[in-house]
Every structure is written in C-alpha cells, then in structure tokens.
Scaffold this active site. Structure first.
Site, short mmCIF file in Angstrom:
data_model
loop_
_atom_site.label_atom_id
_atom_site.label_comp_id
_atom_site.label_asym_id
_atom_site.label_seq_id
_atom_site.Cartn_x
_atom_site.Cartn_y
_atom_site.Cartn_z
N CYS A 249 0.81 -1.22 0.00
CA CYS A 249 0.00 0.00 0.00
C CYS A 249 0.84 1.27 0.00
O CYS A 249 0.57 2.21 -0.77
CB CYS A 249 -0.94 0.01 1.20
N HIS B 182 -2.86 6.42 4.53
CA HIS B 182 -1.43 6.58 4.78
C HIS B 182 -0.99 7.95 4.26
O HIS B 182 -1.35 8.35 3.15
CB HIS B 182 -0.62 5.53 4.01
#
Lengths: 344, 344
Positions: B132, B252
């Site tokens: 990710c 994130h």
C-alpha cells in the site's frame, strides 16, 4: 552556612504548559533561588502556585516586574517577550527566552547547552532557547558533526499537540472522544489558532505547523532550517524539513536522514551517540526497542534509535529522534542555560 | 442483449478489510461478472455477504475452489496466496495477489496501473499488487520520473492502523478509550502481531511496521525500497524509507523528498502532477489546503500537496502524498488490474 550566591528569578508565563515545567525543574534541581517571581498575563494573575512548600501568587507581568530580578525565563509567547524582555534587560536581568522573538537576531545567542553553551558568554541580556523540534535534533547531530561533518539534513517530524499549548491538548482529547462516540468532530484551534481554516487532529496527520511562508515552507519548518544552521554555526549545512502534527499529547518524534561529509562505521556512530551528553540510545532490534513518544514523555533525555546506514549512499545515515517537547524541547533546555549562568 | 464477456470471479479473503472493499468496488464498477465466488478461511466460511442484491455464502478456500474461475483476487495473507494461487493458476485462473508472496518473484509482474499496466501482459498466471505505501508513492512519482528522471527518493511514512488489519483498528480504538479514561493501556497486537513485544499505538508513533531485517530496516521499509525499483523498472533509483505507524484509522500519509536528475520549474511539476492519472493535487497554502488522511479515506485518488522546492538542492523536491491504504493501496489497485484483464 553556604556562601553560594542566590538569585532572584522570574518566570514569565508561569501558568502556561512550559512555565509549569520550568517551575517544577527549578524546584527539582534545587536552583539557587533567593526570590521566585511568577508572572503572567492579567487574566491569569492572582493564581497561586506552590514552590518549595510556599504558595506564590502569580502577578501580572509589567515592565516594572523585573526590578531586582537576576534571571528571567520567558515562555509567554513572542509578543510578550518582545514587549517585556528589553525592560528586564534594562533592569539588569539576564533573559532566557523560549519564544521565537529573538532567535534569529544576530546579537542574541541561540543555545542548546550540549551543542554551544559557550555562546551564552556573548549575550547582550537575552539568550534564546531554540524551537522544540530543533533542540532535540541538533543535540543528536552535534557529535556526528564534530567527528564527520554534515552536508545535508532531511527531517520529517511527528509532533505532539502540547507544542501548540494546553488548549490544543484539550482539543485533541475532546475531538478523540467525539470521534470514538461517532459524533461529528469540531476543529477549533489546530493547525494554527490565529488562522481561519481548522482541521481535525483526532486520528489524522496535519502537515502544517504555524503559518505558510512565501517559499511554501511553514514557519515551523523554516525555524528548523535556520536555527539548525545558527546553532551548529555552519550556514553550509543544507537542511530540509517537513513538520507534521499527529495525535500525540507529549513528545516529538523525528525521522532524520543525515548526509555526513565522510564515510563512517555504524558501530562508531552508535558509540558516539551513546556517549553524547543528554542523548540516550534506544536501539535494539532483537527486542523491538526504539524511542517512543509515550516513553520519552516527562524525561529530559533526547532518545535516538533506528540507527542505520542509507542503502544507496555510504555517507548517508538514518535516525529516529524522540524527546519531550516541553522538557528538553523547552523547559529543561532553558533551566540548563539558567544553571550555567548561575554557576558562573 | 449485450455480448460483453462475463467472468467467473473469486475473492479470497472475502471477509477481511481489503476483501470487503474489493467486493464493494466490483459492485460499484459494475464489473462484468458471471459468477462471484467468495472464499475465506474455514473459520469465516458460512457468513453471507450481499452482492447485487444476492446473498452469497462465503466458502472455505481450497485448491478445488478455483475450478472454472477466470479471475481470482487474493487478499488473505501471504501464506494463503503461496498455498492456493498456484492451484488457481493450474485451473486456468489469472490471480491478482494483494500479498507479499510473489511481489519480488522475477516471473511475476508487480503492477500499478498508472505506472506500468502493460506489464500485465507478461504474467504467468499471477500479477502482484504492490504494498500500500509503495503504490501511492509511485503513482505520484511516475510523471516526474518520465519527465526529469529520479536519482533519489527519501520517504517517511505516517501509516494508518487499518494496514495491519481490522484487529489493529479495534486495538487503536480500545487503547484510545482506555487512555482517555485514564486507565492503563494494554497493547496486544501492534506493532507486529506475531512478535512478542507490543507497544501502545494510542497517542503514540511506532517506528516499526513488520519485522526487522538484518540491515536494520523493517520489512515494510524494504518493500518500499525494492518494489519502487521494480515497478519503475529502474534499479538505479536510490530509495530510503522510514515506516511509522501512527494513530490514524484509514489513510497513509507520506513525506517524500525526491531528487530529480535535472532542474525543474515548480509550476511544471504542479501541472504534471495535476494532469497525472489517478492523482489529485491539493496544494493551496492561502486556504491551508493539503492532503489529509481523514479526507482521503474512502476515495480512490492519490492526493499530493505541500509541493515545494528543496532550499539547498535545485533538483530536490518535497511532496506530501496521502491515499486510502485499503483503496488505491489495495482493493482499487487490484480491481483496476482486473478491469484491464477483463477489457482485453
């Protein structure tokens, strides 16, 4: 009977988060005090604060408050320092200023005791305490600078809300509660109290600390860049900073990449750091030990870990630096300077 | 009557956080599905999940589950992918694997559609979805790489707990509640479920994601380093990463320093990024607008902001890159690859 000299000390901003820590440290360190004057804005005056079993009433800070004061510790915001520190100097006090007011003034030394304590001698009445995020970084970089030289520093910060004052702490806790209960979160102070746009800090990361400058950096980032060069006494160090507020109460963490001027052995770097004053190495991968904000909170040390080579540059080094922003990042650094002055 | 080809699709890990997102995207994107098979561990089998107004019963994933399956999307952990993906390939399925199992296998393409979609053609049954934190970074770097070349990338991450699974989300919320109530906080899962030492994530920043490697980097950091080179198809890019878990649920954030191979105009970089597929620029200092995890959550875009020149290196550039780690960082990237295969 001791003939140790005792000092009249004033704490300006006595009711603030940093002021409280300063008063606690003066007591804990048994600072040679004759009289302690606690000063604040008119709003907070009248409060009493316990010091060595005495209740001291906080007084409103005015130009006349500094008569007879030997050492004045300021942490009530840049405007208060700008307005009152010159009066304190006139009255003969040495001022240790924890705000941004005089840091980049060429006539004011900017001091981190582990790095450049001798600069205190050059003061003209005011000694500036650097920004919290700068202090912890330069304390860890100094031994590396002395041995290898430093050409570049790249830092990304993970900063606690206490750096924005006790109202920001209240805001983080309130927003977190709102979010946990599934209620709308109401941002009120962060990222910058005096600016119109507010963002949620609970369960978020805000890449803005202080106002934006013309060049796209925030003032906090420019403080780290300029102050690092001034404290290290080397304008040739190329410093870049990205300063980010995260949902932590106390303790700033920093991911720091350093490009040294020469190759190095990793073991030598670890040894240097572990012997550096004020620095504690926490770096044990086998036992998953590294510096953490929650464990640094309330302690005076600068903690360094995740010490590892850059994989592409033999002069590159990565560090994770954590310290309590109100302690070494503010109150403890100021009290260290005061102790040096008192010892002279 | 349409003669669009319809596919038999399997989702392995259907009850997990990423699996749920994949199923939601297949429905939302109106993916050309004949039959949807939802697979999981024995423990979760028997659950029903709604898809296009039908209740589909989740079945235990076994080697025989893949008979007749055309496209299999795996997100049930590396061990499951290693054990079952080869069987799926034997049965003729194309596997899109969201785990670390095959990413660095030289025979497996590692694909971010905005960067290297044509690599899908080279597959031998398995196409790997990158980590990710890598996906969102390379999606933003690709247009810069194409125009200027890239010599160095330095990234510090601010990663959400959802990347460690739904139990880590529960842990963050539970610990946060414990801390707010002034109770002791009991770490149970983070930083790494399978390792003995646990650290508090509530109101903290943990500089460890996944296990430590011999060289002092964590596996997460090495994933970012190795995968970036593989996806960009350029082993000469010097990548360094520091991966940090922070108390954020979804999304994130990344502080990224890029050294380009040539000088650049900042306006050109902003224009390039704003025109890049999958990338949305949020960069308005006057109005304090920049990417935020809370605002990226649930969206497929990679958000880029805080775009500014390095002050010491005319080839240096700083970026703040944010994306939902379960969306573009996992489910959406996988479904994009599936759509490309279906369209062929």
């Amino acid at each position: 009977m001791s003939n140790q000299k005792l000092f009249n000390v004033a704490v300006v901003g006595a009711t603030g988060a940093v002021g409280e820590q300063i008063i606690g440290l003066l007591e804990k360190r048994n600072f040679p005090i004759n009289q302690l004057k606690l000063l604040s804005s008119a709003r907070s005056a009248g409060t009493t604060i316990k010091f060595r079993d005495q209740d001291i009433t906080v007084e409103e800070a005015t130009p006349e408050s500094f008569k007879g004061v030997d050492i004045a510790l300021f942490s009530a915001g840049g405007d208060v320092s700008k307005a009152l520190a010159p009066h304190a100097v006139e009255h003969g006090a040495v001022c240790i200023d924890n705000t941004n007011a005089f840091r980049m003034d060429p006539n004011t030394p900017l001091v981190v005791p582990e790095v450049n304590i001798s600069k205190v001698e050059e003061h003209n009445g005011i000694i500036a305490n650097p920004n919290c995020s700068t202090i912890q970084m330069v304390a860890a970089l100094k031994p590396l600078y002395d041995k290898y030289g430093i050409s570049k520093v790249l830092v990304s910060t993970y900063q606690a809300v206490s750096g924005a004052g006790s109202r920001a702490i209240d805001e983080l806790l309130r927003q977190t509660k709102e979010a946990l209960e599934g209620n709308p979160v109401n941002p009120d102070i962060l990222p910058v109290g005096s600016l119109p746009v507010k963002h949620q800090i609970a369960f978020n990361a805000i890449p803005q600390i202080d106002k934006f400058q013309e060049n796209g950096y925030t003032l906090e980032e420019m403080k780290m860049i300029r102050e690092t060069k001034k404290i290290m006494g080397d304008e040739s160090i190329d410093v870049t900073a990205t300063c980010v507020r995260i949902p932590v109460v106390h303790g700033h963490s920093e991911s720091v990449y350093v490009e040294l001027k020469s190759d190095y052995e990793l073991e030598d770097v670890k040894k240097l750091l572990s012997e550096a004053p004020g620095v504690t190495v926490v770096d044990d991968m086998d036992n998953q030990q590294y510096p953490l904000a929650t464990e640094a909170a309330g302690k005076p040390d600068v903690f360094v870990g995740r010490i590892r080579r850059d994989l592409g540059n033999t002069k590159g080094l990565n560090l994770w630096i954590v310290s309590d922003n109100l302690m070494k990042g503010a109150a403890w650094n100021a009290v260290q300077i005061a102790e040096y002055i008192a010892a002279k």
